[in-house]
Design an enzyme around this catalytic site. Structure first.
Site, PDB file in Angstrom:
ATOM      1  N   HIS A 103       8.626   9.299   4.524  1.00 49.67           N
ATOM      2  CA  HIS A 103       9.495  10.265   3.836  1.00 49.67           C
ATOM      3  C   HIS A 103      10.855  10.340   4.502  1.00 49.67           C
ATOM      4  CE1 HIS A 103       7.076  12.053   0.673  1.00 49.67           C
ATOM      5  NE2 HIS A 103       6.024  12.041   1.478  1.00 49.67           N
ATOM      6  N   ARG A 135      13.360   7.619   3.713  1.00 57.60           N
ATOM      7  CA  ARG A 135      13.999   7.612   2.385  1.00 57.60           C
ATOM      8  C   ARG A 135      15.443   8.112   2.437  1.00 57.60           C
ATOM      9  NH1 ARG A 135      11.610   6.833  -2.309  1.00 57.60           N
ATOM     10  NH2 ARG A 135       9.369   6.496  -2.420  1.00 57.60           N
ATOM     11  N   ASN A 176      -3.029 -10.724  -6.716  1.00 63.02           N
ATOM     12  CA  ASN A 176      -3.336 -11.697  -5.665  1.00 63.02           C
ATOM     13  C   ASN A 176      -4.064 -12.905  -6.226  1.00 63.02           C
ATOM     14  OD1 ASN A 176      -2.148 -10.338  -3.570  1.00 63.02           O
ATOM     15  ND2 ASN A 176      -4.029  -9.404  -2.806  1.00 63.02           N
ATOM     16  N   ALA A 177      -5.037 -12.660  -7.111  1.00 63.82           N
ATOM     17  CA  ALA A 177      -5.803 -13.757  -7.690  1.00 63.82           C
ATOM     18  C   ALA A 177      -4.915 -14.675  -8.520  1.00 63.82           C
ATOM     19  CB  ALA A 177      -6.940 -13.202  -8.545  1.00 63.82           C
ATOM     20  N   ARG A 236      -1.703 -15.044  -8.209  1.00 62.29           N
ATOM     21  CA  ARG A 236      -0.715 -15.692  -7.339  1.00 62.29           C
ATOM     22  C   ARG A 236      -1.289 -16.934  -6.672  1.00 62.29           C
ATOM     23  NH1 ARG A 236       1.249 -11.725  -3.020  1.00 62.29           N
ATOM     24  NH2 ARG A 236       2.142 -10.787  -4.902  1.00 62.29           N
ATOM     25  N   TYR A 237      -2.563 -16.855  -6.216  1.00 54.13           N
ATOM     26  CA  TYR A 237      -3.132 -17.954  -5.438  1.00 54.13           C
ATOM     27  C   TYR A 237      -4.050 -18.863  -6.249  1.00 54.13           C
ATOM     28  CZ  TYR A 237      -1.419 -15.242  -1.508  1.00 54.13           C
ATOM     29  OH  TYR A 237      -0.607 -14.551  -0.643  1.00 54.13           O
ATOM     30  N   ARG A 251      -2.172 -10.133   7.321  1.00 51.90           N
ATOM     31  CA  ARG A 251      -1.922 -11.216   6.372  1.00 51.90           C
ATOM     32  C   ARG A 251      -2.580 -12.484   6.881  1.00 51.90           C
ATOM     33  NH1 ARG A 251       4.493 -10.759   5.895  1.00 51.90           N
ATOM     34  NH2 ARG A 251       4.180 -10.345   8.097  1.00 51.90           N
ATOM     35  N   GLY A 287       0.960  -6.919   3.604  1.00 53.84           N
ATOM     36  CA  GLY A 287      -0.442  -6.749   3.933  1.00 53.84           C
ATOM     37  C   GLY A 287      -0.971  -5.362   3.637  1.00 53.84           C
TER      38      GLY A 287
END
Length: 458
Positions: free
Chosen positions: A250, A253, A361-362, A364-365, A406, A419
């Site tokens: 916070h 920001r 994620n799936a 992407r890879y 990661r 990550g």
């Protein structure tokens, strides 16, 4: 360094428990013959002594007018005797007169009577033997013994005394029961400690050992108190850490907003260049990171009022549309199989974010294909997301759900982010009392399985 051995309460309990158990078994087995002897053996009763006396008188009368050979031919029964009593006549040397050879039972009784030193009666399994009654006949000393069938119920301990195998089995069963009771008494609080430790390891920070175990006065109670104190410290530390991350996010920001405002003013005044673009890019990345941190903080402290009973396909409708569009842009196939009327109580925003992170994620890879399958399995809802990408080394499968972790294959920010995506997914699933696990698919790829409690209507 000197070591001193001080017996603790657990040691004393184990020592006393096993010592008392073994001593009790040894004492019971050792006392069985004595108990049997005291139960079966008794002083000669007047009625039995009267029978021996009458038999001796009859023998004296018969022998007065007959030859000694009559005693050898005597079968041991008196004429007119109603009860089947058999008498045995012994001379001063212990030789049986009215028979060829004394039985083993009679010899055993004679040894008992000699040991007792006075006339007795003894109950064998099916016969009552009594005597001796000593009298004089023709100037010689004789002893008279009696034997009659007599069977009466015997207590269990006498049955065990006659049956060694049954005694051994009973001793084993009794010692096993006593040791099992002791093991249960000591093992029950240890099992509770184990379950509490496992729950704490799974992230249930409010799990504690019950007060009954913690109030024990032995080392187990001390261990329970130490465990609860450790759990309190861990919970306080993690809550403080979570609060710190939320507060820092916070607070970041404000300078970030100022930085973006100054950047916008600089661009408005015509300042351009590679450095300005780089500052703008890094500011955007910093804003995304702060948003992820705040999301992780919100996921770990979900609002129970936001839980609703909704259909899974309804919750994931927008997420699946966006995933299909993203897969098409990358020329990959997304296969979705979610049956209708899969209802469960959940927070739609958290579940959507968890599935969205896994699908992104799936996609992407993945090399060419991604599948999402939802099925009901008993009282659980299983959601499986699988891709045909390179997968993850087995030793990293559990670590990928940790914040800021990661894998080696995705350490660059462009491909691996910060990550936080899978950490947010795990926190969202755990907030619903569910579990999420990752594993490598065959022949290649990554498979992530989510299990959530399923609500069924009767």
């Amino acid at each position: 360094m000197k070591y001193s051995f001080t017996p603790n309460k657990i040691f004393i309990k184990l020592l006393l428990g096993f010592w008392l158990c073994s001593s009790m078994i040894i004492a019971i087995v050792a006392l069985l013959p004595l108990l049997q002897e005291r139960y079966d053996r008794a002083p000669l009763q007047p009625r039995l002594e009267l029978q021996l006396s009458k038999a001796a008188s009859w023998l004296q009368q018969e022998a007065a007018g007959k030859s000694f050979h009559m005693l050898n031919q005597w079968n041991g029964h008196r004429p007119g005797e109603e009860r089947p009593v058999r008498f045995y006549l012994m001379d001063a040397d212990g030789q049986l007169i009215n028979g060829k050879r004394s039985s083993r039972l009679l010899r055993q009784f004679m040894l008992m009577a000699e040991e007792a030193g006075h006339p007795i009666s003894h109950q064998f399994r099916n016969d009552l033997v009594f005597g001796p009654y000593e009298f004089t006949m023709r100037g010689k000393q004789y002893s008279l013994f009696g034997r009659m069938p007599a069977h009466h119920p015997r207590p269990l301990f006498l049955f065990l005394a006659d049956n060694k195998l049954a005694t051994l089995l009973l001793a084993i069963a009794l010692s096993g029961s006593l040791c099992a009771l002791l093991a249960w008494h000591l093992g029950k609080p240890l099992r509770q400690l184990k379950s509490s430790a496992e729950a704490l390891a799974k992230g249930e920070l409010d799990c504690r050992v019950d007060s009954r175990t913690a109030k024990r006065s032995d080392e187990v109670g001390q261990l329970a108190q130490a465990f609860n104190a450790m759990a309190d410290a861990i919970q306080t530390t993690l809550n403080s850490q979570q609060r710190l991350i939320s507060d820092v996010s916070h607070e970041l920001r404000t300078p970030l907003t100022r930085l973006q405002l100054s950047l916008a003013l600089a661009r408005k005044r015509g300042l351009q260049g590679t450095e300005i673009d780089r500052i703008g890019y890094e500011a955007e990345q910093l804003e995304l990171l702060i948003n992820e941190l705040l999301e992780l903080s919100r996921v770990k402290s979900p609002d129970a009022q936001q839980m609703k009973l909704l259909d899974l396909s309804e919750t994931l409708c927008q997420v699946l549309d966006d995933a299909e569009f993203e897969a098409e842009q990358q020329f990959k196939l997304l296969h979705i199989d979610i049956p209708e009327q899969l209802e469960l109580v959940h927070n739609p925003r958290l579940i959507s974010r968890a599935i969205e992170n896994l699908l992104r994620n799936a996609i992407r890879y993945a090399s060419a294909r991604v599948t999402l399958i939802a099925r009901s399995a008993g009282d659980w809802l299983e959601i499986c997301i699988e891709d045909d990408g390179p997968g993850i080394p087995p030793h990293e499968l559990e670590a990928i759900f940790r914040p800021f972790y990661r894998p080696d294959s995705a350490r660059e920010r462009e491909s691996g982010g910060w990550g936080l995506g899978l950490a947010i997914t795990q926190a969202a699933i755990q907030a619903h009392n569910g579990v999420v696990k990752a594993g490598n698919a065959s022949p290649t790829g990554l498979r992530v399985v989510i299990r959530l409690p399923l609500v069924r209507h009767s």
